[in-house]
Design an enzyme around this catalytic site. Sequence first.
Site, short mmCIF file in Angstrom:
data_model
loop_
_atom_site.label_atom_id
_atom_site.label_comp_id
_atom_site.label_asym_id
_atom_site.label_seq_id
_atom_site.Cartn_x
_atom_site.Cartn_y
_atom_site.Cartn_z
CG ASP A 83 -47.69 22.45 -46.13
OD1 ASP A 83 -47.28 23.25 -45.27
OD2 ASP A 83 -46.93 21.75 -46.81
CD GLU A 141 -41.84 23.66 -44.38
OE1 GLU A 141 -40.62 23.50 -44.47
OE2 GLU A 141 -42.58 22.85 -43.82
ZN ZN Z 1 -42.81 19.75 -41.06
ZN ZN Z 2 -43.05 22.66 -40.15
#
Ligand code: ZN
Ligand code: ZN
Length: 398
Positions: A83, A141
Amino acid sequence: MAKTAIEWSQEAHRRREGLVALRRDFHRHPELSFQERRTAEVIAERLHAAKLEVRTGVAKTGVVGILRGDRPGRTIAWRADIDALPLTERLDAPFSSGTPGVMHACGHDGHTAIAITLAEILAARRAEMPGTAVLVFQPAEEVISGAEPMLAAGVLDEPRVEEVYGLHLTTLTPVGMVQVRSGPTMASADTFEIQVTGRGGHGAMPHLSVDPMIAAANIVLGVKSLVAAEVAVQETAVLTVGQIVCGTKGNIIPETATMRGTIRAFDEGVREQLKSRLTAYAVDIARAYRAEARVRFEGGATPAVVNPEAPTEFVRQCAASVVGEAGVYEGGPVMASDDMSLFLRERPGCYFRVGIQPADRRVAPHHAPEFEMNEDGLPVGLGVALSVMHRALEPRPR
Ligand SMILES: [Zn+2]
Ligand SMILES: [Zn+2]
């Protein structure tokens, strides 16, 4: 699969052009957490073309590729996060973000390109490959929310993964250097919100109100000393209030004040103690000012990344065989967090860092709109990943 580390490194460097093109494609088309639809499509397409067994829509936008070698061996996972961040890129390049307000400013575009290329190289040697490689492409994440649903979806269970590895690119480290550290290496993260409720009224008559701002101000000042008072000096922790929201006008005492912040630590005991002391402290200070505080921990929580000794030493050896002994260093832990920690809580493995520092050493931090990677670090990361995977897949003893 009897390739030496040097040959893996040469293979990785031969792939440089494709690796860079792939990374630039992801960089041009960044997508926010849980919205990585195009990214997931590209990943799935490439894995399909390499004849992997592909699972899509895992934890919404995650992808898993399974590659079964023709020789018996172990089952090993490689995890990459995919992401981007809500930032407007300052860098002006042909491959700069084409989506206003979204940018790959952490290097996950590079992680994704490395993991795809890793899968393709291993797949091309399926006949000599031992064991089963599980390529895990994790969404979200950056909001510390993607690992948990991926694990819940059984990505380490079907097939049963024995160890899990992964890397994070870093501009803090020069190209050609790899940081491998056992024990706690990235901090835990806990996001909190404190809401203080009083009773609103006229600014000229505070005695008729309960001012939540006075309580909030004292809480902000006090929580800073909590770390000093509650955490042993040899331990490390950070408690930051990054936001206070309250009030509408200078002569109105508001009814509520809301604070948001984050706690970072390496030790699970320290983490739990700070969470419980923060709660008790905020409630008691608010009460001292006749207000009421409610503390909530929500979203964005992850334990520290802790690398166990044996797999870390194994990665250290693999990295040294690719970049030389002088290219591997231990370094210190960082206060940033990563939900790779959840994978490493389930299985042994190692999360390590690979240098992408710009040649002129003008380093913009990760998560900054000026963030820029030195793409020469990509084949280094791929070379180490290849060395780790091909040795870890071999039946024991390796
Ligand atoms: Zn990051
Ligand atoms: Zn990262």
